[in-house]
Design a protein around this motif. Structure first.
Motif, PDB file in Angstrom:
ATOM      1  N   UNK A 174       0.807  -1.220   0.000  1.00 34.59           N
ATOM      2  CA  UNK A 174       0.000   0.000   0.000  1.00 34.59           C
ATOM      3  C   UNK A 174       0.846   1.278   0.000  1.00 34.59           C
ATOM      4  N   UNK A 175       1.942   1.249  -0.770  1.00 43.10           N
ATOM      5  CA  UNK A 175       2.750   2.455  -0.920  1.00 43.10           C
ATOM      6  C   UNK A 175       2.088   3.397  -1.921  1.00 43.10           C
ATOM      7  N   UNK A 232       2.330   3.803  -9.989  1.00 38.47           N
ATOM      8  CA  UNK A 232       0.922   3.711  -9.589  1.00 38.47           C
ATOM      9  C   UNK A 232       0.773   3.229  -8.148  1.00 38.47           C
ATOM     10  N   UNK A 233       1.861   3.165  -7.402  1.00 35.04           N
ATOM     11  CA  UNK A 233       1.814   2.665  -6.042  1.00 35.04           C
ATOM     12  C   UNK A 233       1.820   1.143  -6.002  1.00 35.04           C
ATOM     13  N   UNK A 234       1.560   0.594  -4.825  1.00 35.38           N
ATOM     14  CA  UNK A 234       1.523  -0.857  -4.648  1.00 35.38           C
ATOM     15  C   UNK A 234       0.196  -1.252  -4.014  1.00 35.38           C
ATOM     16  N   UNK A 290       1.960  -5.683  -1.795  1.00 30.71           N
ATOM     17  CA  UNK A 290       3.215  -5.051  -2.190  1.00 30.71           C
ATOM     18  C   UNK A 290       3.545  -5.211  -3.659  1.00 30.71           C
ATOM     19  N   UNK A 291       2.555  -5.591  -4.457  1.00 32.40           N
ATOM     20  CA  UNK A 291       2.789  -5.758  -5.893  1.00 32.40           C
ATOM     21  C   UNK A 291       2.671  -4.412  -6.612  1.00 32.40           C
ATOM     22  N   UNK A 292       3.464  -4.238  -7.637  1.00 27.54           N
ATOM     23  CA  UNK A 292       3.488  -2.995  -8.393  1.00 27.54           C
ATOM     24  C   UNK A 292       2.216  -2.868  -9.231  1.00 27.54           C
ATOM     25  N   UNK A 293       1.400  -1.861  -8.942  1.00 28.67           N
ATOM     26  CA  UNK A 293       0.125  -1.704  -9.633  1.00 28.67           C
ATOM     27  C   UNK A 293       0.334  -1.322 -11.092  1.00 28.67           C
ATOM     28  N   UNK A 300      -9.813  -0.800   0.512  1.00 24.78           N
ATOM     29  CA  UNK A 300      -8.748   0.176   0.767  1.00 24.78           C
ATOM     30  C   UNK A 300      -9.056   1.512   0.089  1.00 24.78           C
ATOM     31  N   UNK A 301     -10.321   1.749  -0.238  1.00 25.25           N
ATOM     32  CA  UNK A 301     -10.693   2.953  -0.981  1.00 25.25           C
ATOM     33  C   UNK A 301     -10.267   4.229  -0.257  1.00 25.25           C
ATOM     34  N   UNK A 302     -10.474   4.289   1.065  1.00 27.00           N
ATOM     35  CA  UNK A 302     -10.128   5.485   1.834  1.00 27.00           C
ATOM     36  C   UNK A 302      -8.657   5.504   2.238  1.00 27.00           C
ATOM     37  N   UNK A 303      -8.111   4.334   2.511  1.00 25.75           N
ATOM     38  CA  UNK A 303      -6.731   4.259   2.974  1.00 25.75           C
ATOM     39  C   UNK A 303      -5.733   4.362   1.825  1.00 25.75           C
ATOM     40  N   UNK A 304      -6.037   3.708   0.732  1.00 33.94           N
ATOM     41  CA  UNK A 304      -5.128   3.692  -0.432  1.00 33.94           C
ATOM     42  C   UNK A 304      -5.954   3.775  -1.710  1.00 33.94           C
TER      43      UNK A 304
END
Length: 297
Positions: A69-70, A78-80, A84-87, A258-262
């Motif tokens: 969730x980076x 695009x974050x993770x 931890x997978x690359x979006x 994870x809509x609000x968090x990530x």
């Protein structure tokens, strides 16, 4: 000599005016910047689908829980996701899945629908009645509901989702071709072909079908956009592609908590769906305007 010169000067313009409808349609299509933009978007995603493995910086299933969730950054554009997978890599690979479902489901529905529509329109009578009632039954159900029912019977998988999407699009192409055949089969060249004893199969596939290709191409382009949305909807419901496949609808479903968090975990797959569908719709509208004489001013 004067007569020969006159003949040449008359033939040249006539050849220029004899440009086929496809060439004329292409010229008309190129004049629309919106249509070209749609074609550019479609071409962009096709390139992603073909060369995705070369473009993507990471594998689609490379997990790194320490980087889950980076937010988007120079390392992960695009974050993770929650594993931890690359979006960015997964969105790129998802293009091949969505386009595959879109293209192959439409091709299958075009083949089946065109065959049934040609048979119904050409032979008429009880054949037309039976096939038309089958189309009416399929169209009586909401498309996504019918797709869910088909996948529920066959089992959740990407292949079965493709079959379900093809089935729900069959009546659209069937009725389109049927109406075209009803108008074309009364033309003089068809009557002449029957008069000289030409076989029905040759008349259908050598004369009637080629003259019915314009609406098929236009409807097929627009149907690909619809098929991509339906594949994403089935994936979101867990009836399409299964984990860990990077299908855009499945990615949305896995990220909704994870809509609000990530929010980036949902934004980028959603944007990919939106842009792909937009591209096919713009291109389809441009093809309709270019190939349909009734749309020309």
């Amino acid at each position: 000599m004067t007569g020969a010169i006159n003949i040449k000067t008359e033939v040249a313009p006539s050849r220029e005016r004899a440009a086929g409808p496809w060439r004329e349609g292409w010229r008309s299509f190129k004049k629309s910047k919106i249509s070209l933009a749609g074609a550019g978007i479609v071409l962009f995603f096709i390139i992603l689908a073909i060369f995705g493995s070369m473009i993507a910086p990471e594998g689609i299933n490379e997990q790194n829980l320490s980087q889950r969730l980076l937010a988007p950054s120079s390392e992960h554009w695009f974050g993770t996701d929650d594993f931890g997978r690359d979006i960015f890599s997964r969105v790129i690979h998802g293009a091949s899945i969505s386009l595959k479902v879109g293209f192959f489901s439409v091709i299958l529905s075009v083949i089946v629908g065109s065959f049934l529509g040609i048979i119904a329109g050409y032979y008429g009578r009880w054949v037309d009645t039976i096939i038309s009632r089958i189309f009416d039954i399929l169209l009586a159900f909401p498309s996504i509901l019918l797709a869910i029912a088909v996948v529920a019977v066959l089992g959740p998988s990407l292949q079965n989702a493709l079959i379900a999407i093809a089935i729900i699009n069959v009546p659209n192409f069937g009725r389109l071709i049927r109406s075209k055949v009803l108008s074309v089969k009364e033309e003089e060249y068809i009557v002449a072909a029957k008069a000289i004893g030409m076989r029905d199969s040759r008349i259908l596939f050598s004369h009637i079908l080629p003259n019915s290709m314009t609406p098929i191409i236009v409807q097929g382009t627009l149907a690909i956009a619809t098929a991509i949305i339906e594949a994403a909807a089935l994936g979101f419901l867990g009836l399409g592609a299964q984990a860990p496949a990077p299908e855009w609808g499945k990615m949305l479903a896995d990220s909704r908590i994870y809509l609000l968090k990530a929010p980036w975990t949902m934004i980028f797959p959603g944007l990919a769906i939106m842009l792909t569908v937009l591209g096919f719709n713009l291109m389809g509208d441009g093809l309709r305007d270019a190939l349909d004489p009734k749309m020309k001013s």
